[in-house]
Every structure is written in C-alpha cells, then in structure tokens.
Design a protein around this motif. Structure first.
Motif, PDB file in Angstrom:
ATOM      1  N   THR A  27       0.770  13.154  17.975  1.00 49.81           N
ATOM      2  CA  THR A  27       0.146  12.887  20.103  1.00 49.81           C
ATOM      3  C   THR A  27       1.141  12.980  20.381  1.00 49.81           C
ATOM      4  O   THR A  27       0.970  12.050  22.722  1.00 49.81           O
ATOM      5  CB  THR A  27      -1.370  12.395  20.387  1.00 49.81           C
TER       6      THR A  27
ATOM      7  N   ALA B 163      -0.594  14.854  24.302  1.00 47.43           N
ATOM      8  CA  ALA B 163      -2.317  14.906  24.061  1.00 47.43           C
ATOM      9  C   ALA B 163      -2.179  17.051  24.127  1.00 47.43           C
ATOM     10  O   ALA B 163      -2.144  16.929  24.464  1.00 47.43           O
ATOM     11  CB  ALA B 163      -2.003  13.796  25.532  1.00 47.43           C
ATOM     12  N   SER B 164      -3.635  16.831  24.348  1.00 49.78           N
ATOM     13  CA  SER B 164      -4.591  17.572  24.191  1.00 49.78           C
ATOM     14  C   SER B 164      -5.353  17.986  25.101  1.00 49.78           C
ATOM     15  O   SER B 164      -6.332  19.038  25.268  1.00 49.78           O
ATOM     16  CB  SER B 164      -5.904  17.716  22.814  1.00 49.78           C
TER      17      SER B 164
ATOM     18  N   PHE C  10      -7.323  15.735  20.595  1.00 49.94           N
ATOM     19  CA  PHE C  10      -6.905  16.444  19.533  1.00 49.94           C
ATOM     20  C   PHE C  10      -7.378  16.743  18.002  1.00 49.94           C
ATOM     21  O   PHE C  10      -7.187  17.475  17.426  1.00 49.94           O
ATOM     22  CB  PHE C  10      -5.695  15.514  18.766  1.00 49.94           C
TER      23      PHE C  10
END
Length: 462
Positions: free
Chosen positions: A339, A437-438, A445
């Motif tokens: 990330t 980051a997701s 993630f």
C-alpha cells in the motif's frame, strides 16, 4: 449508570462493543452512517442488549447529551487520534482509548508478541503464528490482520476457558498511538520508511510511535538490515538485533547481532540453527522476515530443526507476493498488501521480469523514486487504475519511463489490459502491487486482493 461509548460499526467497533458488554459495561455504539449494512449490524447488536444510535457524526453535538454519563470512549483505528472531537472530549476529562486497549485489558496476563513496522509486519506475523502453531503452542494471530484483537479476546478469554499461551498481534501505528499501555513480552520492529504522514505529520512522529512500543517490550527484536533502524542503532540498549547478512557485515555497522546468516545457515551464538533457504518465499526481504520470526521461536523454546520443518511447510501470506495462477506461461501475482511505494518497490525486486505491473488506488505521501526506478528495470508495461492513475501517469512520464502505460478506471479493466499486454512471449509475470491504499474503491487491501484473485481465476487461456 456510566456508559462506555464505542465509535463505529466496523470490525474493531463491533468486537470492542461485544467484549465490553460481556464484561458488564453499559455500552452505546455511535455510528455516522445509516445505510442498510449499518442497519443490519445495529440490529445484531441490539439483539444482544447493546444500544446503537445511527446517523451520529463524530462531533461535539453527538456527545453533549452524554457528557454526564460517558465514562470512556473507545476509538477504532480508522479515526484520527487527534480528531478535534476526541480532543474536545479529553478537554472535558473523558478518557479515550483504542479498540486494541480493550483486548489488552481482557487478555492479561497472557503475553503478547507485538509486531510492527512499515513493511514486513504482516508476513512476520503470519510466520510467527505458523512457527508457534507448528511447534505445539496455542498462540493465535490477531490485530491488524485476521481477527481484530477485541474479537479474538471475546472468543478466547471467556469464563471457564483455557486462555492461549500467547497472542501474536500485528500492530499498526494507528493502534499503537491509541494504546500507550501496550507492553508486549516480545516486540518486533521490521522496517521504517515514510508512511501515513498524512495522519502523523512527520517521519519523526511516526518513528516515535513505533519506538514507544519497542521500548515498552520486555524483549525488543529489531531488523538490523533496515536503514532507518540501523541509523538509530546507537540509541538502543538491550535490544536483540537480527540480520539476513553475515555477522561480520552487521558488526561493520556497529551492531552485534543475536541472529544472522552465515553461508547457508541461520546462526546464533550457540551455533547453526536451521537452513537459510527453509522459507520458499522470494526476495531478500523475506530472509529478514524469516530471521525475525525465528528469534521469537527460539525465545519460546522451539528447536532449530522443528522451525526449519515448519518454515518449509509455510503456505505463504495472502495478498503478499501470492501466486494466484500460471496462465499461458505468465505468473499472476497478488501483492495487494503493498500500500506504499516502498512495499511495491520491494515486490518488484523480488519478482523476475520482464513483467506487467498493475498500480493504483488512493495515493499516499512519500518518495516514489525507487519504485519508479524499479518499474523502469522490470516492467515492460504499467497498467494504472483508480484515483491515482493520472498522478502516477504524470510521475512515469516525468521520469522518462519508456514502457507502455495504460490507464483504466477499475481493476477489472486493468486485469483485461494486463492480460493483453503480457502476451508475446517475453513477459514472465503480471504483478498487482498497487503502491496505494485501497479506499478509493475497496474497504481494504484484502477486498482489493480478493477481487483481483477472482478476476484472474476467471481469465481464459489464449
């Protein structure tokens, strides 16, 4: 009656609310959302006798009616520790604690093995838990990976139940800063590179949070191969240093290691412990992770041969250089756990090229230079997706990257593009290592990695 307020209906909030309620606290959960999923979770808690109020944002107005009865506020890791409303509560004498604090309180005196670091902590956590399980120890894994610590405490520390022999707990900086009472029996610090600076402000603040955990640990274990930790080695005493290099190399940096690798063996002052190639995961960084995990096993009485056998049977870590499948001679690898730039650069070093890289999501602060240089060396093409795609495209063009760059709105389109770009015979791998980051498109993630896995498993052979 005094009330403990828990903020949020996420995994951490649910675990903390249930744990505190079981311990006899009068619990009220405040949640800003009001959607169907929030309604479902709220009804589940209410059925257990836990009060929930939806549509309550984190503002002083939400707490004004509670000031006379609120004795404590429990904060999930996703909420900034310096949030203005939390400061407002503290100014009025109301204690604030992290969700991890509830687990610490409920699990005492069971020893914690606390594992932190910018990168590597998830792999080390899995390795330690695997070694201890294979060695016959009851030491479940929780924290920033798998179960929340509160969920595990709720499950394992009930009246009449035999408690675990230890807990293996992955700890993020968000969790550590909200629980200054955490004092692990063994603390591990894997790496430190700039991360979460949008939350912590400076690298110095971020470092101090991590260091605090290690200073409170009875036995601190540090990675002598990390440049930042090594640069501050002189400020430590009574620390067990580990290295994936030779003892001579560590001594040259002013560090006398507790464990090191000499030739093909992991070494201790007592002699050779196990084969250095026992762990099949690729990359020099995974040798560092392995040696740190071995340090825990050795401290808890495991033998070198038993740890070697366990390492050879280690199945790997989901979302961390996880091989999903080989398709038309190309390895599809899920590294959704990467990330930030540093983690993604480590993955590129570990995977054999030429490759197609997939990157994107919610960009973080940091120096992208080493990551872009690794893309230049290894990636014949880069497929960008999500919120960061334009930013990453600008970075790659500015650096003079000479491979193919494609932009896609989402991961589904990115996987399709990657399959097309991987054809032609010279591509060895497709690597999802987002450097982001997701949260632009996924809850975490793990959800991103699971979506990637499902997409890849549906691909047809050419």
């Amino acid at each position: 009656m005094p009330v403990t307020v828990v903020l949020g209906l996420g995994r951490s909030g649910l675990g903390a609310a249930r744990l505190l309620s079981r311990q006899g606290a009068d619990v009220l959960v405040l949640e800003s959302g009001e959607g169907p999923e929030h309604q479902r979770k709220a009804e589940g808690l209410r059925a257990e006798g836990i009060a929930v109020e939806l549509g309550r944002p984190l503002t002083p107005d939400s707490f004004e009616p509670l000031l006379a009865t609120c004795e404590r506020v429990i904060v999930s890791p996703g909420i900034r520790w310096d949030h203005p409303t939390l400061d407002w509560l503290r100014d009025r004498g109301i204690p604030t604690n992290g969700e991890i604090s509830t687990a610490w309180e409920a699990s005492q005196p069971t020893p914690w093995i606390g594992i932190t670091g910018t990168n590597g902590k998830t792999t080390v956590t899995h390795l330690v838990a695997h070694l201890l399980e294979q060695g016959g120890l009851d030491a479940p894994m929780c924290g920033n990976v798998g179960h929340s610590a509160a969920e595990l405490a709720l499950e394992r520390f009930q009246d009449g139940q035999t408690p675990p022999q230890a807990l293996v707990v992955e700890l993020s900086s968000y969790q550590i800063e909200s629980a200054l009472e955490l004092a692990p029996a063994i603390g591990l610090w894997t790496t430190l590179t700039p991360d979460h600076l949008e939350r912590h402000g400076t690298l110095e603040n971020y470092r101090a949070i991590k260091r605090g955990l290690l200073e409170r640990s009875a036995i601190p274990v540090l990675n002598a191969d990390d440049p930042d930790l090594c640069a501050h080695a002189a400020s430590w005493s009574n620390v067990r240093w580990t290295t994936a290099e030779s003892r001579e190399a560590a001594l040259g940096k002013g560090i006398d290691p507790w464990l090191w690798i000499e030739g093909d063996q992991v070494m201790h002052s007592s002699g050779a412990l196990l084969a250095a190639d026992a762990l099949a995961m690729p990359g020099a960084h995974n040798r560092q992770n392995m040696v740190m995990a071995v340090a825990v096993g050795l401290e808890l009485g495991l033998s070198g041969p038993s740890m070697e056998a366990a390492l050879r049977a280690f199945p790997g870590v989901p979302h961390r250089l996880e091989l999903i499948r080989n398709l038309d001679g190309v390895a599809w690898i899920n590294d959704s756990k990467a990330t930030n730039y540093d983690a993604a650069e480590v993955a590129l070093r570990a995977v054999e090229g030429p490759l197609v890289a997939l990157a994107g999501g919610e960009a973080k602060q940091g120096d992208a230079g080493a990551w872009i240089a690794a893309l230049q060396r290894k990636a014949k093409a880069v497929v960008l997706f999500g919120a960061a795609q334009s930013h990453f495209q600008e970075l790659l063009h500015a650096s003079g990257y000479d491979g193919v760059i494609e932009c896609c709105d989402d991961l589904g389109a990115a996987v399709a593009a990657a399959q097309r770009l991987s054809q032609g015979g010279d591509c060895r791998a497709v690597l999802l290592s987002p450097a982001c980051a997701s949260f632009d498109q996924y809850r975490d993630f793990e959800a991103r990695g699971e979506h990637f896995r499902s997409l890849v498993l549906c691909l047809k052979r050419n």
